[in-house]
Design an enzyme around this catalytic site. Structure first.
Site, PDB file in Angstrom:
ATOM      1  N   ASP A   1     100.069  40.487 146.790  1.00 49.06           N
ATOM      2  CA  ASP A   1     101.424  40.035 147.116  1.00 49.06           C
ATOM      3  C   ASP A   1     102.404  41.193 147.269  1.00 49.06           C
ATOM      4  OD1 ASP A   1     101.345  40.687 144.419  1.00 49.06           O
ATOM      5  OD2 ASP A   1     101.758  38.671 143.705  1.00 49.06           O
TER       6      ASP A   1
ATOM      7  N   ASP B   1     104.163  31.039 133.575  1.00 49.88           N
ATOM      8  CA  ASP B   1     104.169  29.641 134.044  1.00 49.88           C
ATOM      9  C   ASP B   1     102.847  29.251 134.707  1.00 49.88           C
ATOM     10  OD1 ASP B   1     104.305  31.079 136.392  1.00 49.88           O
ATOM     11  OD2 ASP B   1     106.088  30.078 137.190  1.00 49.88           O
TER      12      ASP B   1
ATOM     13  N   HIS C   1     101.318  30.997 137.120  1.00 58.48           N
ATOM     14  CA  HIS C   1     101.148  31.434 138.516  1.00 58.48           C
ATOM     15  C   HIS C   1     100.115  32.546 138.628  1.00 58.48           C
ATOM     16  CE1 HIS C   1     104.538  34.528 137.896  1.00 58.48           C
ATOM     17  NE2 HIS C   1     103.610  35.250 138.465  1.00 58.48           N
TER      18      HIS C   1
ATOM     19  N   GLU D   1     103.428  29.810 142.738  1.00 56.80           N
ATOM     20  CA  GLU D   1     104.135  29.178 141.627  1.00 56.80           C
ATOM     21  C   GLU D   1     103.683  27.719 141.467  1.00 56.80           C
ATOM     22  OE1 GLU D   1     105.810  30.777 139.608  1.00 56.80           O
ATOM     23  OE2 GLU D   1     107.079  32.322 140.521  1.00 56.80           O
TER      24      GLU D   1
HETATM   25  C1  GLP Z   1     103.964  39.036 138.953  1.00 55.19           C
HETATM   26  C2  GLP Z   1     102.820  39.197 139.944  1.00 55.19           C
HETATM   27  C3  GLP Z   1     101.540  38.588 139.434  1.00 55.19           C
HETATM   28  C4  GLP Z   1     101.278  39.025 138.014  1.00 55.19           C
HETATM   29  C5  GLP Z   1     102.402  38.561 137.120  1.00 55.19           C
HETATM   30  C6  GLP Z   1     102.218  38.920 135.673  1.00 55.19           C
HETATM   31  O1  GLP Z   1     104.664  37.857 139.107  1.00 55.19           O
HETATM   32  N1  GLP Z   1     103.120  38.645 141.224  1.00 55.19           N
HETATM   33  O2  GLP Z   1     100.464  38.955 140.288  1.00 55.19           O
HETATM   34  O3  GLP Z   1     100.061  38.499 137.568  1.00 55.19           O
HETATM   35  O4  GLP Z   1     103.600  39.158 137.592  1.00 55.19           O
HETATM   36  O5  GLP Z   1     102.634  40.240 135.445  1.00 55.19           O
HETATM   37  P1  GLP Z   1     102.413  41.036 134.116  1.00 55.19           P
HETATM   38  O6  GLP Z   1     100.983  41.455 134.100  1.00 55.19           O
HETATM   39  O7  GLP Z   1     103.333  42.208 134.222  1.00 55.19           O
HETATM   40  O8  GLP Z   1     102.741  40.131 132.999  1.00 55.19           O
END
Ligand code: GLP
Length: 240
Positions: A66, A134, A136, A141
């Site tokens: 992404d 959440d 995702h 989402e």
């Molecule tokens: C973002 C990314 C996700 C990732 C999530 C969790 O929203 N788009 O791909 O898994 O954050 O991030 P973290 O590992 O920093 O908690």
């Protein structure tokens, strides 16, 4: 679905070894990569293994999940910047083989051909995922269709709050992103998901114990034939 619980250090090493084995078995592997703080230990281990000569990424092709809409690849919170800074600049990969969705310019056209581009390389051999609080995955989402391919996503309010810790101010967090869809992710041959900390406990319990529902995007992984969830004790704490 396999579940492995360990310390952040242990699970980061185990996942890195999965990537090293994948690339040593197939030098032109197609790797699916994720951003976020969770995979940082994995990437640090891969950098070290590459420096030690235990693995080479010269023939590897990568696709990232992404990118924020509105951020140039040179912005220090863009996912292109993150990948260069935490992995690509420190290993022997050819940057031309690294694909990250665009957030500016022809980002819609680029996103529209992303799934076909992945397929043209034979599909993703090994995909790493983080998970949002959440539930995702990538930027899919709650409520995203299980049939989704790469598309424009609106970030949930909770995601904007979670991710604001990395920006100077919450008002700077983009509200939209380009993201691989849930179907795009399910097309990967093998998937590993990493979750660290209390903030992920509810999402991990819903993923492992809960029903498969579009309300918990990660729950689609219950249907994947080769997925391993790596958690630390805190992230695993609500699993029954
Ligand atoms: C973002 C990314 C996700 C990732 C999530 C969790 O929203 N788009 O791909 O898994 O954050 O991030 P973290 O590992 O920093 O908690």
């Amino acid at each position: 679905m396999k579940v492995i619980v360990g310390t952040e250090k242990q699970i980061s090493e185990l996942i890195a070894e999965e990537f090293i084995k994948q690339v040593n078995d197939k030098e032109n592997s197609v790797l699916g990569l994720a951003t976020g703080t969770s995979p940082l230990g994995v990437y640090a281990n891969l950098v070290e293994a590459n420096k030690e000569g235990r693995v080479s990424f010269k023939k590897v092709v990568t696709f990232n999940l992404d990118e924020y809409i509105g951020l140039e690849g040179t912005h220090n919170q863009s996912y292109r910047y993150f990948m260069n800074d935490n992995l690509f600049d420190h290993i022997d990969i050819d940057k031309k083989n690294t694909h990250v969705l665009k957030g500016v310019g022809d980002y819609l056209a680029y996103g529209a051909q992303y799934d076909a581009e992945i397929a043209s390389f034979g599909g993703i051999d090994l995909q790493i995922l983080g998970i949002g609080s959440d539930g995702h995955i990538a930027f899919n989402e709650p409520g995203t269709s299980f049939d989704s391919l790469t598309h424009v996503a609106e970030l949930a309010e909770s995601t904007i709050v979670d991710n604001s810790r990395l920006f100077n101010d919450i008002s700077e967090v983009p509200t939209k992103a380009m993201t691989m869809g849930l179907k795009s992710i399910m097309n990967a041959k093998k998937i590993v998901l990493i979750a660290i900390g209390n903030n992920k406990a509810k999402a991990i319990a819903a993923l492992i114990n809960g029903p498969k529902t579009e309300k918990v995007p990660a729950s689609i992984l219950q249907d994947h034939p080769d997925v391993t969830i790596y958690c630390d004790e805190a992230a695993y704490s609500l699993v029954k």
